[in-house]
Design a protein around this motif. Structure first.
Motif, PDB file in Angstrom:
ATOM      1  N   PRO A  15      27.712  65.685  33.122  1.00 17.08           N
ATOM      2  CA  PRO A  15      27.196  64.966  34.176  1.00 17.08           C
ATOM      3  C   PRO A  15      25.838  64.456  34.158  1.00 17.08           C
ATOM      4  CG  PRO A  15      26.539  67.316  33.956  1.00 17.08           C
ATOM      5  CD  PRO A  15      27.192  66.876  32.660  1.00 17.08           C
ATOM      6  N   LEU A  16      25.409  64.093  32.887  1.00 16.29           N
ATOM      7  CA  LEU A  16      24.116  63.455  32.570  1.00 16.29           C
ATOM      8  C   LEU A  16      24.017  62.052  33.282  1.00 16.29           C
ATOM      9  CD1 LEU A  16      23.494  64.901  29.222  1.00 16.29           C
ATOM     10  CD2 LEU A  16      22.584  65.736  31.451  1.00 16.29           C
ATOM     11  N   MET A  17      24.957  61.177  32.960  1.00 14.07           N
ATOM     12  CA  MET A  17      25.105  60.145  33.592  1.00 14.07           C
ATOM     13  C   MET A  17      25.591  59.813  35.071  1.00 14.07           C
ATOM     14  SD  MET A  17      25.811  57.771  30.002  1.00 14.07           S
ATOM     15  CE  MET A  17      25.763  56.030  30.934  1.00 14.07           C
ATOM     16  N   ALA A  18      27.015  60.088  34.863  1.00 19.32           N
ATOM     17  CA  ALA A  18      27.620  59.936  36.282  1.00 19.32           C
ATOM     18  C   ALA A  18      27.661  61.518  37.011  1.00 19.32           C
ATOM     19  CB  ALA A  18      29.184  59.766  35.946  1.00 19.32           C
ATOM     20  N   GLY A  19      26.467  61.959  37.340  1.00 16.77           N
ATOM     21  CA  GLY A  19      26.254  63.002  37.805  1.00 16.77           C
ATOM     22  C   GLY A  19      26.384  63.022  39.461  1.00 16.77           C
ATOM     23  N   PRO A  20      26.092  64.240  40.102  1.00 17.41           N
ATOM     24  CA  PRO A  20      25.979  64.067  41.519  1.00 17.41           C
ATOM     25  C   PRO A  20      25.285  63.215  42.177  1.00 17.41           C
ATOM     26  CG  PRO A  20      25.956  66.376  40.617  1.00 17.41           C
ATOM     27  CD  PRO A  20      25.676  65.419  39.557  1.00 17.41           C
ATOM     28  N   GLY A  21      23.822  63.127  41.736  1.00 10.25           N
ATOM     29  CA  GLY A  21      23.183  62.039  42.377  1.00 10.25           C
ATOM     30  C   GLY A  21      23.519  60.573  42.251  1.00 10.25           C
ATOM     31  N   ALA A  22      24.048  60.185  41.098  1.00 10.76           N
ATOM     32  CA  ALA A  22      24.452  58.791  40.899  1.00 10.76           C
ATOM     33  C   ALA A  22      26.083  58.661  41.762  1.00 10.76           C
ATOM     34  CB  ALA A  22      24.991  58.661  39.321  1.00 10.76           C
ATOM     35  N   LEU A  23      26.703  59.793  41.684  1.00 11.17           N
ATOM     36  CA  LEU A  23      27.999  59.561  42.523  1.00 11.17           C
ATOM     37  C   LEU A  23      27.869  59.314  44.002  1.00 11.17           C
ATOM     38  CD1 LEU A  23      30.374  62.071  40.705  1.00 11.17           C
ATOM     39  CD2 LEU A  23      30.360  59.623  40.328  1.00 11.17           C
ATOM     40  N   THR A  24      26.794  60.354  44.537  1.00 10.49           N
ATOM     41  CA  THR A  24      26.376  60.156  45.798  1.00 10.49           C
ATOM     42  C   THR A  24      25.756  58.990  46.068  1.00 10.49           C
ATOM     43  OG1 THR A  24      25.997  62.846  45.726  1.00 10.49           O
ATOM     44  CG2 THR A  24      24.911  61.358  47.542  1.00 10.49           C
ATOM     45  N   ALA A  25      24.982  58.644  45.523  1.00 10.16           N
ATOM     46  CA  ALA A  25      24.452  56.920  45.784  1.00 10.16           C
ATOM     47  C   ALA A  25      25.303  56.119  45.695  1.00 10.16           C
ATOM     48  CB  ALA A  25      23.381  56.789  44.571  1.00 10.16           C
ATOM     49  N   THR A  26      26.350  56.121  44.912  1.00 12.15           N
ATOM     50  CA  THR A  26      27.417  55.012  45.078  1.00 12.15           C
ATOM     51  C   THR A  26      28.242  54.900  46.247  1.00 12.15           C
ATOM     52  OG1 THR A  26      27.522  55.332  42.324  1.00 12.15           O
ATOM     53  CG2 THR A  26      29.190  53.886  43.521  1.00 12.15           C
ATOM     54  N   ILE A  27      28.416  56.225  46.764  1.00 17.20           N
ATOM     55  CA  ILE A  27      29.443  56.583  47.878  1.00 17.20           C
ATOM     56  C   ILE A  27      28.588  55.799  49.201  1.00 17.20           C
ATOM     57  CG2 ILE A  27      30.405  58.130  49.499  1.00 17.20           C
ATOM     58  CD1 ILE A  27      31.218  59.553  47.093  1.00 17.20           C
ATOM     59  N   LEU A  28      27.260  56.276  49.099  1.00 19.48           N
ATOM     60  CA  LEU A  28      26.490  55.823  50.112  1.00 19.48           C
ATOM     61  C   LEU A  28      26.321  54.385  50.135  1.00 19.48           C
ATOM     62  CD1 LEU A  28      23.682  58.454  49.967  1.00 19.48           C
ATOM     63  CD2 LEU A  28      25.613  58.326  51.536  1.00 19.48           C
ATOM     64  N   LEU A  29      25.983  53.786  48.919  1.00 19.81           N
ATOM     65  CA  LEU A  29      25.802  52.305  49.001  1.00 19.81           C
ATOM     66  C   LEU A  29      27.205  51.452  49.343  1.00 19.81           C
ATOM     67  CD1 LEU A  29      23.618  52.028  45.828  1.00 19.81           C
ATOM     68  CD2 LEU A  29      22.887  51.509  48.178  1.00 19.81           C
ATOM     69  N   ALA A  30      28.203  52.093  48.861  1.00 16.51           N
ATOM     70  CA  ALA A  30      29.591  51.678  49.172  1.00 16.51           C
ATOM     71  C   ALA A  30      30.004  51.408  50.914  1.00 16.51           C
ATOM     72  CB  ALA A  30      30.529  52.051  48.480  1.00 16.51           C
ATOM     73  N   GLY A  31      29.539  52.794  51.332  1.00 21.06           N
ATOM     74  CA  GLY A  31      29.707  52.783  52.829  1.00 21.06           C
ATOM     75  C   GLY A  31      28.719  51.838  53.514  1.00 21.06           C
ATOM     76  N   ARG A  32      27.547  51.782  53.053  1.00 22.28           N
ATOM     77  CA  ARG A  32      26.689  50.590  53.703  1.00 22.28           C
ATOM     78  C   ARG A  32      27.143  49.258  53.621  1.00 22.28           C
ATOM     79  NH1 ARG A  32      20.266  50.670  51.880  1.00 22.28           N
ATOM     80  NH2 ARG A  32      20.349  52.457  52.779  1.00 22.28           N
ATOM     81  N   ALA A  33      28.030  49.161  52.714  1.00 20.72           N
ATOM     82  CA  ALA A  33      28.660  47.601  52.598  1.00 20.72           C
ATOM     83  C   ALA A  33      29.627  47.335  53.653  1.00 20.72           C
ATOM     84  CB  ALA A  33      29.244  47.424  51.361  1.00 20.72           C
ATOM     85  N   HIS A  34      30.203  48.299  54.319  1.00 24.36           N
ATOM     86  CA  HIS A  34      31.057  48.227  55.411  1.00 24.36           C
ATOM     87  C   HIS A  34      32.233  47.299  55.311  1.00 24.36           C
ATOM     88  CE1 HIS A  34      28.114  50.355  57.895  1.00 24.36           C
ATOM     89  NE2 HIS A  34      27.268  49.390  57.719  1.00 24.36           N
ATOM     90  N   GLY A  35      32.924  47.569  54.121  1.00 20.16           N
ATOM     91  CA  GLY A  35      34.199  46.608  53.585  1.00 20.16           C
ATOM     92  C   GLY A  35      33.622  45.253  53.242  1.00 20.16           C
ATOM     93  N   VAL A  81      31.780  40.820  49.283  1.00 24.22           N
ATOM     94  CA  VAL A  81      30.798  40.251  48.529  1.00 24.22           C
ATOM     95  C   VAL A  81      30.061  41.442  48.138  1.00 24.22           C
ATOM     96  CG1 VAL A  81      28.879  38.805  48.407  1.00 24.22           C
ATOM     97  CG2 VAL A  81      30.996  37.989  49.629  1.00 24.22           C
ATOM     98  N   LEU A  82      29.480  42.209  49.182  1.00 27.62           N
ATOM     99  CA  LEU A  82      28.713  43.492  48.917  1.00 27.62           C
ATOM    100  C   LEU A  82      29.297  44.383  47.753  1.00 27.62           C
ATOM    101  CD1 LEU A  82      27.089  44.043  52.472  1.00 27.62           C
ATOM    102  CD2 LEU A  82      26.097  42.444  50.430  1.00 27.62           C
ATOM    103  N   LEU A  83      30.526  44.755  48.038  1.00 29.80           N
ATOM    104  CA  LEU A  83      31.072  45.604  47.126  1.00 29.80           C
ATOM    105  C   LEU A  83      31.254  44.993  45.950  1.00 29.80           C
ATOM    106  CD1 LEU A  83      34.264  46.834  49.366  1.00 29.80           C
ATOM    107  CD2 LEU A  83      31.942  48.386  48.786  1.00 29.80           C
ATOM    108  N   ILE A  84      31.320  43.823  45.536  1.00 32.48           N
ATOM    109  CA  ILE A  84      31.528  43.476  44.417  1.00 32.48           C
ATOM    110  C   ILE A  84      30.060  43.244  43.626  1.00 32.48           C
ATOM    111  CG2 ILE A  84      31.676  41.152  42.738  1.00 32.48           C
ATOM    112  CD1 ILE A  84      34.170  40.335  44.832  1.00 32.48           C
ATOM    113  N   THR A  85      29.157  42.893  44.532  1.00 30.68           N
ATOM    114  CA  THR A  85      27.614  43.128  43.989  1.00 30.68           C
ATOM    115  C   THR A  85      27.381  44.460  43.797  1.00 30.68           C
ATOM    116  OG1 THR A  85      27.123  41.446  45.759  1.00 30.68           O
ATOM    117  CG2 THR A  85      25.321  42.770  44.877  1.00 30.68           C
ATOM    118  N   LEU A  86      27.827  45.328  44.317  1.00 35.29           N
ATOM    119  CA  LEU A  86      27.453  46.894  43.818  1.00 35.29           C
ATOM    120  C   LEU A  86      28.158  46.988  42.640  1.00 35.29           C
ATOM    121  CD1 LEU A  86      26.546  49.631  44.517  1.00 35.29           C
ATOM    122  CD2 LEU A  86      28.610  49.983  45.826  1.00 35.29           C
ATOM    123  N   ALA A  87      29.496  46.536  42.332  1.00 34.81           N
ATOM    124  CA  ALA A  87      30.228  46.949  41.209  1.00 34.81           C
ATOM    125  C   ALA A  87      29.173  46.125  39.912  1.00 34.81           C
ATOM    126  CB  ALA A  87      31.408  46.262  41.153  1.00 34.81           C
TER     127      ALA A  87
END
Length: 209
Positions: A122-142, A145-151
């Motif tokens: 869990p040192l890289m893909a830990g709870p913090g990183a996974l939580t942040a990714t889900i939150l940012l993906a939700g902020r993209a609202h589908g 362009v934003l999802l590709i940017t996030l990736a």
């Protein structure tokens, strides 16, 4: 909108993964390995972490819906989790916890391939990183362009981790003890502010809904 999203995503992912903070742990996990073996571990761990983070960025919202958890609720919970991580960083508890996790995993399970566990998880893909990714993906609202940017940003941050791993010895000597402490606390303060913003956004979305 695009610039704001990209900036928030970049800062959040950099802070939650904390590439400089992983350098000393990487050195301890790969102690006794040759340069080629360390390079192989670094590349494999980066690929695994990117795949896991990418999966949660794409399917995280679907998983939440299956569990009956609303995105605003997850934003609030995620913000609180990120704030706790920031608290640990500021008061120098996160590094100690990461080292304990790594040492326990290696001793208990006799892990041969440290790239997958505990380096990638869990040192890289830990709870913090996974939580942040889900939150940012939700902020993209589908928005594609934003999802590709996030990736792309996640990929860049993972590449930063890879670069840090490959230059771990040099970075540790360059920063020194004081440099590592100052950098970790500064990143912790920034993460705390971002975490509070996540909570505020979640509360606003919940009230609006």
């Amino acid at each position: 909108m695009f610039t704001e999203f990209a900036t928030a995503a970049l800062v959040t992912m950099l802070v939650t993964l904390d590439p400089p903070g992983l350098a000393p742990i990487f050195l301890s996990l790969t102690r006794g390995m040759s340069a080629a073996e360390r390079r192989q571990v670094a590349v494999r761990a980066s690929i695994i972490a990117f795949c896991i983070i990418g999966f949660f960025g794409v399917a995280g919202d679907v998983v939440l819906k299956a569990l009956g958890v609303s995105l605003p609720a997850f934003r609030i919970a995620g913000g609180l989790l990120l704030f706790w991580i920031a608290f640990e960083m500021v008061f120098e508890r996160r590094t100690e916890r990461k080292q304990q996790t790594a040492e326990t995993a290696i001793t208990k399970d006799h892990i041969r391939n440290v790239a997958a566990f505990p380096l990638a998880i869990p040192l890289m893909a830990g709870p913090g990183a996974l939580t942040a990714t889900i939150l940012l993906a939700g902020r993209a609202h589908g928005d594609a362009v934003l999802l590709i940017t996030l990736a792309v940003i996640c990929g860049l941050v993972i590449l930063c981790c890879l670069a840090v791993f490959l230059a771990a010895s040099s970075i540790s000597k360059l920063l020194g003890i004081t440099g590592n402490v100052v950098l970790t606390r500064l990143l912790g303060v920034i993460l705390a502010a971002l975490a509070v913003q996540f909570v505020i956004d979640g509360v606003k979305a919940a009230m609006a809904g």
